[in-house]
Design an enzyme around this catalytic site. Structure first.
Site, PDB file in Angstrom:
ATOM      1  N   LYS A  24      -3.280   8.781   8.080  1.00 10.55           N
ATOM      2  CA  LYS A  24      -3.986   8.257   9.156  1.00 10.55           C
ATOM      3  C   LYS A  24      -3.478   7.321  10.152  1.00 10.55           C
ATOM      4  O   LYS A  24      -3.836   7.270  11.214  1.00 10.55           O
ATOM      5  CB  LYS A  24      -5.088   7.307   8.319  1.00 10.55           C
ATOM      6  CG  LYS A  24      -4.464   6.014   8.069  1.00 10.55           C
ATOM      7  CD  LYS A  24      -5.123   5.517   6.436  1.00 10.55           C
ATOM      8  CE  LYS A  24      -4.464   4.694   5.863  1.00 10.55           C
ATOM      9  NZ  LYS A  24      -4.445   4.854   4.485  1.00 10.55           N
ATOM     10  N   LYS A  64       4.783  12.713   6.009  1.00  8.83           N
ATOM     11  CA  LYS A  64       3.660  12.589   5.361  1.00  8.83           C
ATOM     12  C   LYS A  64       2.212  12.855   6.408  1.00  8.83           C
ATOM     13  O   LYS A  64       2.345  12.136   7.267  1.00  8.83           O
ATOM     14  CB  LYS A  64       3.578  11.257   4.670  1.00  8.83           C
ATOM     15  CG  LYS A  64       2.393  11.138   3.667  1.00  8.83           C
ATOM     16  CD  LYS A  64       2.901   9.925   2.927  1.00  8.83           C
ATOM     17  CE  LYS A  64       2.405   8.734   3.752  1.00  8.83           C
ATOM     18  NZ  LYS A  64       2.101   7.640   2.813  1.00  8.83           N
ATOM     19  N   LYS A  88       6.029   0.250   6.639  1.00 14.48           N
ATOM     20  CA  LYS A  88       5.020  -0.488   7.195  1.00 14.48           C
ATOM     21  C   LYS A  88       5.308  -1.471   8.112  1.00 14.48           C
ATOM     22  O   LYS A  88       4.764  -1.830   9.209  1.00 14.48           O
ATOM     23  CB  LYS A  88       3.858  -0.795   5.934  1.00 14.48           C
ATOM     24  CG  LYS A  88       3.302   0.356   5.592  1.00 14.48           C
ATOM     25  CD  LYS A  88       1.740  -0.153   4.890  1.00 14.48           C
ATOM     26  CE  LYS A  88       1.158   1.150   4.255  1.00 14.48           C
ATOM     27  NZ  LYS A  88       0.073   0.699   3.382  1.00 14.48           N
TER      28      LYS A  88
HETATM   29  P1  TYM Z   1      -3.865   5.087   0.196  1.00 14.75           P
HETATM   30  O1  TYM Z   1      -5.188   4.392   0.671  1.00 14.75           O
HETATM   31  O2  TYM Z   1      -3.060   5.191   1.464  1.00 14.75           O
HETATM   32  O3  TYM Z   1      -4.104   6.390  -0.109  1.00 14.75           O
HETATM   33  C1  TYM Z   1      -5.027   7.058  -1.160  1.00 14.75           C
HETATM   34  C2  TYM Z   1      -4.491   7.913  -1.894  1.00 14.75           C
HETATM   35  O4  TYM Z   1      -4.226   9.094  -1.346  1.00 14.75           O
HETATM   36  C3  TYM Z   1      -2.646   9.443  -1.378  1.00 14.75           C
HETATM   37  N1  TYM Z   1      -2.234  10.078  -0.427  1.00 14.75           N
HETATM   38  C4  TYM Z   1      -1.537  11.319  -0.279  1.00 14.75           C
HETATM   39  N2  TYM Z   1      -1.490  12.130  -1.091  1.00 14.75           N
HETATM   40  C5  TYM Z   1      -0.686  13.239  -0.771  1.00 14.75           C
HETATM   41  N3  TYM Z   1      -0.247  13.359   0.467  1.00 14.75           N
HETATM   42  C6  TYM Z   1      -0.398  12.725   1.523  1.00 14.75           C
HETATM   43  N4  TYM Z   1       0.084  12.812   2.697  1.00 14.75           N
HETATM   44  C7  TYM Z   1      -1.011  11.442   1.003  1.00 14.75           C
HETATM   45  N5  TYM Z   1      -1.423  10.402   1.827  1.00 14.75           N
HETATM   46  C8  TYM Z   1      -2.185   9.495   1.153  1.00 14.75           C
HETATM   47  C9  TYM Z   1      -2.138   8.264  -1.975  1.00 14.75           C
HETATM   48  O5  TYM Z   1      -1.022   8.534  -2.654  1.00 14.75           O
HETATM   49  C10 TYM Z   1      -3.127   7.550  -2.813  1.00 14.75           C
HETATM   50  O6  TYM Z   1      -3.233   8.141  -4.166  1.00 14.75           O
HETATM   51  N6  TYM Z   1      -1.916   1.351  -2.139  1.00 14.75           N
HETATM   52  C11 TYM Z   1      -2.613   2.571  -2.394  1.00 14.75           C
HETATM   53  C12 TYM Z   1      -4.263   2.058  -2.650  1.00 14.75           C
HETATM   54  C13 TYM Z   1      -4.438   1.141  -3.882  1.00 14.75           C
HETATM   55  C14 TYM Z   1      -4.087   1.949  -5.214  1.00 14.75           C
HETATM   56  C15 TYM Z   1      -4.314   0.761  -6.115  1.00 14.75           C
HETATM   57  C16 TYM Z   1      -4.012   3.073  -5.770  1.00 14.75           C
HETATM   58  C17 TYM Z   1      -4.613   0.017  -4.040  1.00 14.75           C
HETATM   59  N7  TYM Z   1      -4.501  -0.307  -5.434  1.00 14.75           N
HETATM   60  C18 TYM Z   1      -4.222   0.839  -7.638  1.00 14.75           C
HETATM   61  C19 TYM Z   1      -3.845   3.145  -6.984  1.00 14.75           C
HETATM   62  C20 TYM Z   1      -4.010   2.217  -7.911  1.00 14.75           C
HETATM   63  C21 TYM Z   1      -2.769   3.335  -0.963  1.00 14.75           C
HETATM   64  O7  TYM Z   1      -2.505   2.499   0.150  1.00 14.75           O
HETATM   65  O8  TYM Z   1      -3.236   4.260  -0.879  1.00 14.75           O
END
Ligand code: TYM
Length: 336
Positions: free
Chosen positions: A196, A193, A110
């Site tokens: 967004k 991957k 990032k």
């Molecule tokens: P974020 O917002 O990027 O994504 C949310 C969830 O979607 C999953 N994900 C994917 N899974 C499979 N293939 C993909 N291409 C893909 N893109 C996204 C992510 O693995 C995630 O589960 N840091 C986290 C948010 C967060 C969080 C937490 C999660 C903040 N605090 C505590 C769990 C527990 C994030 O940026 O997810």
């Protein structure tokens, strides 16, 4: 069993979020006490327009409800309404090690080439994530594969804190991955991957896409000229083909073997329309509900407020225990 997970407030869900995480969140509502939150405090680690962040937080709440999160059964809230997240993150900053943070691959991705200009928040982002999880004594954290390392860090922080202060303040959380689709890849590049932040909208299916765009994106998805093989091993060297089979398997709750059993020997001319139909069928009700809900700002705000009230009460005992373990003189019975 207590389930917790979060998602950044980007305003829209894509198929990776849905299949990698949200679909499991929805299922787990039948099995356990669940807390799901919008990670708006994580969102500010990169610059956001404040009005847009506010709008996105509501939209994301609408998207999650449309995808099947039931705010009557699950606690649904946004982080910024529960100050304990930020407080515990600060307390855990004394336990997390710089060496651990330096290994975080998502920060490297990032922050890109200009790491010196990245925010300090982006660097300590995983500590806030550990706080999110540990605050609620969560046992299971349903996430996609890209969060694996952050979950390991959360466990390292919990182990060290408990050991350093000689008390079991935190429960050890486990990541929970679905059977398929832990990594949904870009439709344009099977090695990247689905995300967004990809500049090409053709690389991802958004949950707000209409049926025509979904069908068009699948039709244009990168593939190879070979027919589908009859073994999963034969997909290994064909990342784009593997990705589409994986998406099909996840949508239809089948294994990769089962999907290949049905489509082996057929080319993408046959497989892609079947996949597009399945996607459209799955997404249509979600999109329709999302479009209905996104206009209901006041109702969404009320849902988030009620969720935050519950979350504040659940978080307080752990936050107090952490302050106490550290020897900090703190307000023990703050109003929740
Ligand atoms: P974020 O917002 O990027 O994504 C949310 C969830 O979607 C999953 N994900 C994917 N899974 C499979 N293939 C993909 N291409 C893909 N893109 C996204 C992510 O693995 C995630 O589960 N840091 C986290 C948010 C967060 C969080 C937490 C999660 C903040 N605090 C505590 C769990 C527990 C994030 O940026 O997810």
């Amino acid at each position: 069993m207590r389930v917790l997970s979060g998602i950044q407030t980007t305003g829209n869900l894509h198929l990776g979020n849905y299949l990698g995480a949200i679909k499991n969140w929805v299922k787990m509502q039948d099995e356990a006490e669940c807390l799901y939150f919008l990670a708006d405090l994580h969102a500010i680690t990169v610059h956001n327009d404040p009005a847009e962040l506010r709008r996105n937080t509501r939209e994301m709440a609408a998207a999650l409800i449309a995808a099947g999160i039931d705010p009557e059964r699950s606690t649904l809230f946004n982080q910024a309404q529960v100050p304990a997240h930020a407080e515990l993150a600060w307390l855990l900053n004394g336990t997390a090690r710089i060496g651990w943070m330096n290994r975080m691959t998502q920060f490297k991705e990032k922050s890109g080439k200009n790491r010196e200009a990245a925010s300090v928040g982006l660097y300590v982002y995983p500590v806030l994530m550990a706080a999110d999880i540990l605050l609620y004594q969560a046992t299971h954290v349903p996430v996609g594969d890209d969060q694996r390392q952050h979950l390991e860090l959360t466990r390292d922080i919990a182990v060290k804190f408990n050991a350093d202060f000689g008390r079991e303040v935190f429960t050890m959380p486990q990541p929970y991955f679905g059977a398929t689709a832990t990594r949904v890849m870009s439709l344009r590049d099977g090695s990247a991957k689905m995300s967004k932040s990809d500049p090409s909208d053709m690389s991802r299916i958004n949950l707000s896409d209409d049926s025509d765009s979904v069908a068009q994106k699948v039709r244009k998805a990168k593939t190879d000229p070979e027919p589908l093989p009859d073994t999963v091993e034969a997909l290994e060297a064909r990342p784009e083909a593997r990705n589409l089979v994986n998406i099909y398997a996840s949508l239809s709750d089948q294994t990769l073997e089962q999907v290949l059993g049905q489509y082996a020997g057929q080319g993408f001319g046959q497989f892609k329309p079947a996949l597009a139909d399945l996607l459209v069928e799955t997404l249509r009700p979600i999109t329709a509900r999302f479009n209905e809900l996104r206009g209901e700002g006041a109702e969404l705000d009320a849902i988030l407020q009620r969720g935050a009230e519950k979350a504040r009460a659940l978080a307080q005992p752990t936050l107090d225990a952490a302050y106490q373990a550290l020897g900090l003189v703190h307000a023990t019975s703050r109003a929740t």
